[in-house]
Write a protein that holds these residues in place. Sequence first.
Motif, PDB file in Angstrom:
ATOM      1  N   TRP A 114       0.694  -1.153  -0.173  1.00 55.96           N
ATOM      2  CA  TRP A 114       0.047   0.090   0.054  1.00 55.96           C
ATOM      3  C   TRP A 114       0.957   1.151   0.138  1.00 55.96           C
ATOM      4  O   TRP A 114       0.673   2.211  -0.705  1.00 55.96           O
ATOM      5  CB  TRP A 114      -0.839  -0.034   1.025  1.00 55.96           C
ATOM      6  N   TRP A 115       1.895   1.283   0.768  1.00 59.41           N
ATOM      7  CA  TRP A 115       2.862   2.438   0.838  1.00 59.41           C
ATOM      8  C   TRP A 115       3.531   2.528  -0.562  1.00 59.41           C
ATOM      9  O   TRP A 115       3.547   3.761  -1.068  1.00 59.41           O
ATOM     10  CB  TRP A 115       3.772   2.139   2.015  1.00 59.41           C
ATOM     11  N   VAL A 116       3.884   1.635  -1.245  1.00 62.22           N
ATOM     12  CA  VAL A 116       4.677   1.946  -2.450  1.00 62.22           C
ATOM     13  C   VAL A 116       3.506   2.452  -3.509  1.00 62.22           C
ATOM     14  O   VAL A 116       4.115   3.389  -4.215  1.00 62.22           O
ATOM     15  CB  VAL A 116       5.034   0.373  -2.913  1.00 62.22           C
ATOM     16  N   SER A 117       2.368   1.958  -3.236  1.00 63.16           N
ATOM     17  CA  SER A 117       1.415   2.428  -4.278  1.00 63.16           C
ATOM     18  C   SER A 117       0.973   3.707  -3.833  1.00 63.16           C
ATOM     19  O   SER A 117       0.983   4.784  -4.846  1.00 63.16           O
ATOM     20  CB  SER A 117       0.172   1.780  -4.108  1.00 63.16           C
ATOM     21  N   PHE A 118       1.028   4.116  -2.730  1.00 61.66           N
ATOM     22  CA  PHE A 118       0.733   5.542  -2.521  1.00 61.66           C
ATOM     23  C   PHE A 118       1.790   6.606  -2.757  1.00 61.66           C
ATOM     24  O   PHE A 118       1.353   7.751  -3.224  1.00 61.66           O
ATOM     25  CB  PHE A 118       0.628   5.643  -0.744  1.00 61.66           C
ATOM     26  N   ILE A 119       3.119   6.134  -2.562  1.00 64.61           N
ATOM     27  CA  ILE A 119       4.284   6.788  -3.016  1.00 64.61           C
ATOM     28  C   ILE A 119       4.146   7.084  -4.283  1.00 64.61           C
ATOM     29  O   ILE A 119       4.473   8.348  -4.790  1.00 64.61           O
ATOM     30  CB  ILE A 119       5.580   6.310  -2.543  1.00 64.61           C
ATOM     31  N   LYS A 120       3.952   6.121  -5.234  1.00 67.60           N
ATOM     32  CA  LYS A 120       3.738   6.063  -6.627  1.00 67.60           C
ATOM     33  C   LYS A 120       2.882   7.184  -7.147  1.00 67.60           C
ATOM     34  O   LYS A 120       2.995   8.170  -7.902  1.00 67.60           O
ATOM     35  CB  LYS A 120       3.528   4.766  -7.205  1.00 67.60           C
ATOM     36  N   VAL A 121       1.623   7.165  -6.602  1.00 67.31           N
ATOM     37  CA  VAL A 121       0.725   8.216  -6.751  1.00 67.31           C
ATOM     38  C   VAL A 121       0.984   9.616  -6.759  1.00 67.31           C
ATOM     39  O   VAL A 121       0.815  10.649  -7.334  1.00 67.31           O
ATOM     40  CB  VAL A 121      -0.853   7.851  -6.169  1.00 67.31           C
TER      41      VAL A 121
END
Length: 350
Positions: free
Chosen positions: A59-66
């Motif tokens: 989730w954190w990687v996805s959030f950082i990407k966005v």
Amino acid sequence: MKTNTSFFRENTAFLIFLFIFCWIFILKNQFGVSKSWEDFAFYPDAPFWFFLKVVFIFWWVSFIKVRINKSSKHEVSLGKKYVLFFGVGLLSYVVIGNVFGLVISFIFDTYSRNFGSLYHLVYKNIGSVIDFIIFGGFSLAYLYYKENVVYQKQVVSYEISKAKNEITQLKAQLNPHFLFNNLNILDQLIEEDTERASLFLNRFSELYRYSLYSANKELVLLEEELFFAEGYFKLMEEKYQGYYQLNIEESLYQRQVVVPPFCLQVLIENAITHNKGTLKTPVNIMITEDNGIKAVNNKVLYPKGRKGNGVALANLSKQFRLLAENTIKIHETEEEFEVVLPLITTLKPT
């Protein structure tokens, strides 16, 4: 960021993979620290707790990407962007882990046990880095795959849209061409024979009705195109009585294939335009099936030759390349001119 419900729903398969991998990862670690079967101890809840940490990494990687994509004002290559995602994600994950650990330690008064030893602190952070490298790497690889799938769909959609626009432009060129040539013939017949001109006009109106019907279609049934080609040839007979002959193989009317509108009419018109048929030496046009739809005619060339611009055949070839990913084949000898149209087996015309 999307809602939690949609996040889990859209990534269900990957989350299942992560869950299975967590079980394997925990089992592998337990086997690594056990010296014998008697010493082996497995706690069923351990993979679940570890899975929660892995889900947070994802989730954190996805959030950082966005967030980086939204805040970035400069175009960066895809490879550099994912290196940035990984670097920012790793650093922030380690910081968040330590801050969260400090808060928990102060709440439960375990600071000396968790942060009192430098070795324990280093060991804990190295473990966090390894976890992120493994599962953050998985997450970024999965997100890259998803982004690439979306990109490929956009490319395909763009190519389809581009092809349809090109086909529309090609048909727009053929339709006025058909109209202009027949109006010229009508003009000549009006001067020569008004009765034949009237018959020609009636047949022409029927054919032009078909032309309007098929104007918005990329493909039509072969049977419809054959009837149109026959009607067009009958118009030509009004001017060139007996100079040209058309023979169509009967079995073609039963073939469940589709073709671009006007394709056979173009071939018939091409044979008439480039050959000077007479009553003694008529031009015979044969339409048969032979590894495609073959149109062949004998050559009765004009004495001085008649050069065409080749636009009609070039457009036809391009239409087949766009619609069937195959092109027409042209074969010419001293005696004959032959064109083979590839078969398109889609049963429903678009």
